[in-house]
Design an enzyme around this catalytic site. Structure first.
Site, mmCIF file in Angstrom:
data_model
loop_
_atom_site.group_PDB
_atom_site.id
_atom_site.type_symbol
_atom_site.label_atom_id
_atom_site.label_comp_id
_atom_site.label_asym_id
_atom_site.label_seq_id
_atom_site.Cartn_x
_atom_site.Cartn_y
_atom_site.Cartn_z
ATOM 1 N N ASP A 1 -11.963 -11.350 110.190
ATOM 2 C CA ASP A 1 -12.947 -10.374 110.798
ATOM 3 C C ASP A 1 -12.041 -9.017 110.641
ATOM 4 O OD1 ASP A 1 -15.187 -9.145 111.972
ATOM 5 O OD2 ASP A 1 -13.655 -8.947 113.804
ATOM 6 N N GLU B 1 -16.338 -10.414 105.412
ATOM 7 C CA GLU B 1 -17.560 -9.843 105.374
ATOM 8 C C GLU B 1 -17.814 -8.826 104.182
ATOM 9 O OE1 GLU B 1 -19.014 -8.976 110.143
ATOM 10 O OE2 GLU B 1 -17.087 -8.197 109.463
ATOM 11 N N ASP C 1 -13.651 -10.925 118.504
ATOM 12 C CA ASP C 1 -13.362 -10.654 117.111
ATOM 13 C C ASP C 1 -13.008 -12.243 116.563
ATOM 14 O OD1 ASP C 1 -13.491 -8.097 117.007
ATOM 15 O OD2 ASP C 1 -11.143 -7.769 117.760
#
Ligand SMILES: [Zn+2]
Length: 435
Positions: free
Chosen positions: A216, A300, A396
């Site tokens: 992340d 991501e 997170d």
């Protein structure tokens, strides 16, 4: 499998060599500009622009008595390469896919620029068209191909053609593979040499590790992994911001384009490149460590360009949240997320690992424990608290775990990696709608 890798080092030419190198890159830039002017004429007449057409025109330029220095103070190979670069810049301009991507990124419309042609008419300089290079940009390069024929590396010295001879460079690592080409560049007063190498592997590399990792990306913590480890960002820009602001204030008091202004501007450019070097180095260290230890890395798929651009606000929507967002903006750019994902991509490719990009929607709002999606799950920035199953975790860390499981979903949907190369793809699974 073929592996292409570039090795870039700081070059230390002596005063004499600097003179020759400068004239070589200068003539390469001159040819770019002349050829660009020529091709703009061709563009106005709807003529076909390609590499062969343009390369054939170099002879005419060289035979022009006004440009006699091109015969004595230039490298024929590098001129040809420059013109080929120009041709590929044009082919990007003619590629509708590139334009579609450009439109998607919604760059702010600029004041239209016009280019004057020989017959006095003007044509508009459209976005993505190749541009004229200026000496003041302090960013110049030339590329030589067929390395074996013209150059050679001996220890920490490289022999360059055109009477440059042996030039020392700071060899910080061994060059592995066959050197195919060499690029000499100059940036902010420093010279660099970059060797483009090629290596043929008999077998596809197999990653030594079997583990997978969800990553992340954040502002205060650059990386939070699904192993609950965090990596702090290196705010190279923040640390130098005070210094930079001071220099910029001083610059504003100087007469525009005066000698003092130029000297001072050079200082600012040097600081900028120093900042960029620090960030680059740090990101390389971080990504190498991650890539060495994990066979599969899930990140991501962030449209970083979009994220950082939206913060400056649109024309109609000026002023709303702009200040708060522009802080975020600076941080995103400072950390270079996009650059980091690229680095992970090619490093995994070399090691036989995998990078999977997954849909970033709802990764921070989904509960890793029960998969419940709700905005209320995340009341604060730091803490994640599921309203359904009461699961509590660092926000997170929860997101990184979700990213990892989304990556596994992609992999099982595709039936594993059988192609021997990393697949970069997005998830297409549907999720329950947010309440
Ligand atoms: Zn839950």
């Amino acid at each position: 499998m073929k592996i292409n890798k570039a090795y870039k080092f700081r070059l230390s030419p002596n005063a004499e060599q600097v003179v020759i190198l400068t004239s070589l890159v200068d003539s390469a830039r001159f040819v770019w500009n002349e050829m660009l002017a020529l091709s703009l004429e061709m563009f106005a007449k709807n003529e076909f622009i390609n590499a062969i057409n343009l390369v054939n025109k170099i002879v005419g330029l060289k035979n022009n008595p006004e440009f006699a220095f091109l015969k004595s103070r230039s490298n024929a190979v590098s001129l040809q390469q420059k013109v080929r670069d120009l041709a590929s810049a044009w082919s990007r301009f003619f590629d509708p896919k590139v334009h579609a991507r450009f439109k998607e990124s919604k760059k702010k419309p600029r004041k239209p620029k016009f280019v004057k042609l020989l017959d006095g008419t003007e044509i508009q300089h459209r976005p993505l068209m190749p541009q004229f290079k200026r000496n003041a940009d302090r960013c110049d390069s030339m590329r030589l191909v067929q390395f074996d024929k013209y150059c050679r590396v001996e220890g920490n010295r490289v022999k360059l053609p055109n009477g440059v001879g042996f030039v020392k460079f700071r060899k910080s690592q061994e060059i592995v593979g066959i050197i195919k080409n060499v690029t000499i560049s100059k940036k902010s007063g420093q010279w660099y040499v970059s060797f483009g190498t090629e290596r043929e592997l008999l077998q596809n590399p197999i990653h030594p590790s079997k583990s997978s990792l969800g990553v992340d990306l954040g502002i205060t913590k650059l990386i939070t992994t699904s192993e609950n480890k965090t990596i702090k960002p290196k705010n190279s820009f923040k640390a130098n911001q005070v210094k930079l602001a001071k220099l910029q204030r001083q610059l504003s008091r100087k007469v525009l384009f005066s000698q003092n202004w130029k000297k001072h501007n050079h200082k600012i450019q040097k600081l900028h490149s120093h900042i960029a070097n620090i960030r680059h180095d740090y990101l390389h260290k971080v990504t190498t460590t991650i890539s060495k230890n994990h066979a599969m890395i899930v990140v991501e798929d962030l449209k970083i360009a979009n994220m950082s651009r939206s913060a400056s606000g649109t024309m109609e929507n000026k002023g709303r949240n702009v200040r708060a967002k522009s802080g975020l903006n600076k941080s995103i750019l400072d950390q270079g997320w996009g650059m980091m994902i690229d680095m992970l991509g090619y490093k995994q490719h070399w090691r036989g690992g995998l990078v999977i990009k997954v849909n970033p929607n709802y990764t921070s709002q989904t509960c890793f424990n029960c998969k419940h999606v709700a905005k209320e799950n995340r009341r604060t920035q730091v803490k994640f608290e599921c309203v359904k199953c009461m699961y509590v975790a660092n926000a997170d860390f929860n997101a990184a775990c979700n990213i990892l499981s989304a990556g596994h979903a992609v992999l099982s949907a595709e039936g594993g990696c059988g192609k021997g190369r990393p697949m970069i793809q997005k998830t297409c699974d549907s999720r329950e709608e947010v309440a």
